[in-house]
Scaffold this motif. Structure first.
Motif, short mmCIF file in Angstrom:
data_model
loop_
_atom_site.label_atom_id
_atom_site.label_comp_id
_atom_site.label_asym_id
_atom_site.label_seq_id
_atom_site.Cartn_x
_atom_site.Cartn_y
_atom_site.Cartn_z
N ARG A 69 -15.46 7.66 -14.05
CA ARG A 69 -14.79 8.03 -12.81
C ARG A 69 -13.75 7.00 -12.42
O ARG A 69 -14.04 5.81 -12.34
N ASP A 89 -11.69 6.05 -9.32
CA ASP A 89 -11.76 6.28 -7.88
C ASP A 89 -10.41 6.72 -7.34
O ASP A 89 -9.39 6.06 -7.54
N THR A 127 -10.23 7.76 -3.99
CA THR A 127 -10.42 7.76 -2.54
C THR A 127 -9.14 7.34 -1.83
O THR A 127 -8.54 6.31 -2.15
N THR A 181 -5.27 3.74 -4.47
CA THR A 181 -6.53 3.38 -5.11
C THR A 181 -6.45 3.60 -6.62
O THR A 181 -6.90 2.76 -7.40
#
Length: 338
Positions: free
Chosen positions: A304, A306, A308, A322
């Protein structure tokens, strides 16, 4: 009837009359004249069949003045020929494009155009990132961005990665070495078909093999944005050992159900902003139409990245984002592998 089933039926109906065909092999401009030429009576390598290793061996056997003469007489071929020396490709493409001082690793103004531009010093780089853009990217908007949005400019994206990393041993390549799909009218079918991705993946694999020969000391991170991630998926089984990471951003799918099916030893990452419109694309593939599972879904098995706070489909490379921080961390983590 579920939305997923309806989408599957619709794709199936489309596939009946619009079975995806294979894209023609890419021919650099001036190929016919190149193939008609010789060096000391010996034929020149065929761009359609010669591997980057074959091309590199051919040029290594030439006297420098002979190689330079070929680049002057056949800039469209030499400038787009994986395995040819970097300096010769830059020289040939500068002549064709009329853009002095630019490090153009590819340049072809025919059709929608093709171009690859290097940020940083590729000859001495210890880390290389290759950005593969997606839908509606052309030579005409490569520098300005689709619709004038700089966030969609592959060159702007490459500069953001380079600047965010702050690493003088990094080179970033903005690579439009394939005919990207179009979004509009009947051309929209190219979005859900895979022929552009397959031919693009073959071209990307050639670029990466050429990089492995030219800069064997460098580790490589491949970053596919949107349909560019589908292109990268088709290159993945042929990645040379120097490619340590494959990153999919805002991906419509990679034509496989899991990361393991990509057939690569590279780490596979995926990032997707919550409000990216690509989230509305059904995770389907029917009779060669659609691109399958979302790489950002946990079931796909990618690492993953990120996202966000990232916004929309075009915000992945915005300074301070991010994802951009995550990208530079991935690239810099290959220091230990170099």
């Amino acid at each position: 009837m579920t939305r997923r089933l309806l989408a599957r039926i619709a794709l199936g109906l489309l596939a009946v009359g619009l079975w995806p065909g294979s894209a023609a092999a890419y021919e650099p401009p001036g190929t016919a004249a190149w193939l008609a030429d010789t060096v000391d009576g010996h034929p020149l390598p065929d761009p359609a069949s010669a591997s980057p290793a074959d091309v590199a061996a051919f040029f290594a056997a030439l006297a420098p003045e002979t190689a330079s003469d070929l680049a002057r007489r056949h800039p469209g071929v030499v400038g787009n020929l994986d395995g040819a020396p970097l300096a010769l490709r830059y020289e040939a493409n500068e002549r064709t494009a009329g853009l002095p001082g630019r490090q153009l690793l590819a340049y072809d103004p025919t059709g929608d155009g093709r171009i690859a531009e290097v940020v940083g010093d590729l000859a001495t780089a210890e880390r290389v990132a290759v950005i593969v853009p997606g839908v509606d990217t052309t030579l005409g908007n490569f520098h300005t961005g689709l619709g004038g949005r700089q966030e969609r400019s592959p060159l702007w994206q490459a500069r953001q990665v380079f600047e965010a990393a702050g690493d003088d041993r990094l080179a970033v390549i903005a690579w439009l070495g394939y005919d990207a799909p179009e979004n509009g009218g009947l051309s929209t079918m190219s979005l859900i078909r895979s022929d552009r991705a397959e031919s693009g993946g073959e071209s990307l694999a050639g670029l990466l093999d050429g990089l492995a020969l030219a800069s064997p000391q460098a580790t490589v991170t491949v970053i596919g944005h949107s349909y560019g991630s589908t292109v990268a998926a088709y290159a993945a089984p042929a990645f040379p050992a120097q490619v340590t990471d494959l990153v999919a951003l805002g991906s419509p799918g990679m034509d496989v159900d899991t990361a393991a099916e990509l057939g690569t030893n590279a780490r596979v990452w995926a990032g997707l902003a919550a409000d990216d419109p690509i989230t509305n694309v059904p995770d389907l593939r029917v009779l060669g139409l659609g691109h399958g599972e979302d790489p950002a879904d946990a079931e796909f098995g990618a690492l993953r990245l990120d996202a966000t706070g990232n916004s929309g489909h075009d915000g992945y490379f915005v300074p301070g984002a991010t994802v951009l921080r995550g990208l530079t961390a991935i690239i810099e983590s290959t220091r230990s592998a170099a």
